[in-house]
Scaffold this active site. Structure first.
Site, PDB file in Angstrom:
ATOM      1  N   THR A 202       0.704  -1.269   0.120  1.00  0.00           N
ATOM      2  CA  THR A 202       0.070   0.025   0.044  1.00  0.00           C
ATOM      3  C   THR A 202       0.702   1.296   0.134  1.00  0.00           C
ATOM      4  O   THR A 202       2.019   1.191   0.668  1.00  0.00           O
ATOM      5  CB  THR A 202      -0.849   0.021   1.143  1.00  0.00           C
ATOM      6  OG1 THR A 202      -1.713  -0.997   1.032  1.00  0.00           O
ATOM      7  CG2 THR A 202      -1.659   1.285   1.573  1.00  0.00           C
TER       8      THR A 202
ATOM      9  N   THR B 249      -0.601   1.169   6.750  1.00  0.00           N
ATOM     10  CA  THR B 249      -0.315   0.104   5.922  1.00  0.00           C
ATOM     11  C   THR B 249      -0.201  -1.404   6.684  1.00  0.00           C
ATOM     12  O   THR B 249       0.302  -1.368   7.908  1.00  0.00           O
ATOM     13  CB  THR B 249       0.770   0.155   5.043  1.00  0.00           C
ATOM     14  OG1 THR B 249       1.298  -1.211   4.214  1.00  0.00           O
ATOM     15  CG2 THR B 249       2.212   0.432   5.848  1.00  0.00           C
TER      16      THR B 249
END
Ligand code: ASP
Length: 349
Positions: free
Chosen positions: A216, A266
């Site tokens: 991410t 993340t």
């Protein structure tokens, strides 16, 4: 005597260099950062990385930081800076966002993104979109051009198209490495299921993802007017089920910004959702007076692992202090200071 003195000088020099390396690596409480980014936390091991791949990651992280920094330096808003920075990472196949998004169990790419303006507490997000080239730009459109905060699926796509956001064929998101990763997980699953005598229910959803790299992307910036903004964009987790939405597009969970701090997360989304991670960091700072680093570490190093989750986050406070804790082997990350000094990191080091 001369030898002793020169040895002494050398050791003092080494101690200074090493301690400054440790300090800058942790990048804490120095008060002169204007932007921090991440490209995902996970099982990122030096032993599994080629020098070419490492170079490619570092170059893209550097380019992303430089792009945001150039905007901040010109006096543009933190929102402009983080959107431009995240777009660079979305356009790269290296990260699990935009072009490099991972595949769902059904072999699709379903993307999530969010953006938040710390000054106004305005926020926008999209989830489960399959045709938006840069979901972060769609999230910003939701924030600025609609009266809503979050839009999902085909509605979000329709709105993005009407707002002039670039639409692509879902095939645009196909990459060989992500496809192979899905096949590998499925193979692993079927082996596990066989070993499990067909008792599929005993396999907890997502457990198999723990060992697979995340990727991410996220950015937090502080502009010349002292305003913070945060953004996160992701393809979610490999092999996720249809319609699964992670933490990234949820305001206060994977993404949050107020006047004091901006945060982007993340990691294993389900655990971040259950811990309300981003807002928890902001709340610990606001209500308990914790520093950005103490607050971030409290949540990432204690609360998330206590539930069994893993991942990391980036946070930047209004004074320019940065925190980048993670409880995984690595996290792609980087910072830029007021005077434009860029540093990028991958492992714990
Ligand atoms: N947090 C993301 C999700 O669960 C995954 C990641 O950070 O890589 O959707």
């Amino acid at each position: 005597m001369k030898v002793i003195i020169s040895k002494l000088v050398l050791s003092v020099f080494l101690v200074c260099v090493c301690s400054s390396m440790v300090f800058s690596q942790n990048s804490k409480d120095q008060g002169n950062f204007v932007m921090v980014i991440h490209g995902g936390a996970g099982t990122i091991l030096k032993s599994q990385m080629t020098p070419e791949r490492e170079k490619a990651y570092k170059e893209t992280l550097t380019q992303a930081l430089q792009t945001g920094y150039d905007k901040l330096k010109k006096g543009e808003s933190s929102l402009n800076a983080i959107e431009a920075t995240v777009r660079i990472m979305e356009d790269s196949p290296l990260f699990n966002a935009g072009k490099g998004a991972v595949f769902t169990n059904e072999g699709k790419n379903e993307l999530d993104a969010a953006i938040m303006d710390g000054k106004t507490l305005m926020a926008g997000s999209v989830a489960g979109v399959t045709t938006i080239k840069n979901p972060i730009t769609a999230a910003r459109a939701v924030m600025e051009k609609s009266e809503h905060v979050m839009m999902v699926g085909s509605g979000a796509e329709k709105f993005a198209r009407e707002s002039g956001v670039e639409i692509v064929d879902p095939k645009y998101f196909w990459t060989k490495s992500r496809w192979d990763a899905l096949q590998a997980i499925k193979k692993e699953d079927s082996t596990k299921t066989e070993l499990d005598h067909g008792n599929k229910k005993s396999m907890k959803l997502g457990v198999e993802n723990r060992d697979h790299k995340f990727g991410t992307v996220g950015a937090v910036a502080l502009d010349l007017n002292g305003n913070l903004a945060a953004a996160t964009s992701t393809g979610g987790m490999t092999n996720k089920k249809y319609g699964r939405v992670g933490d990234a597009p949820l305001i206060g969970i994977g993404t949050y910004a107020n006047k004091n701090v901006g945060i982007s997360c993340t990691g294993w989304g389900e655990f971040f959702i259950r811990n309300v991670v981003a807002y928890d960091v902001a709340a610990l700072m606001e209500y308990k007076g914790l520093s950005v680093n103490d607050a971030a570490e409290e949540v990432v190093m204690k609360k998330v692992p206590a539930l069994g989750g893993d991942g990391g986050l980036i946070a930047l406070d209004k004074k320019g202090n940065v925190s980048m804790p993670f409880n995984t082997a690595g996290m792609y990350r980087g910072t830029v200071t007021k005077d434009g000094r860029i540093e990028v990191f991958i492992y714990k080091d």
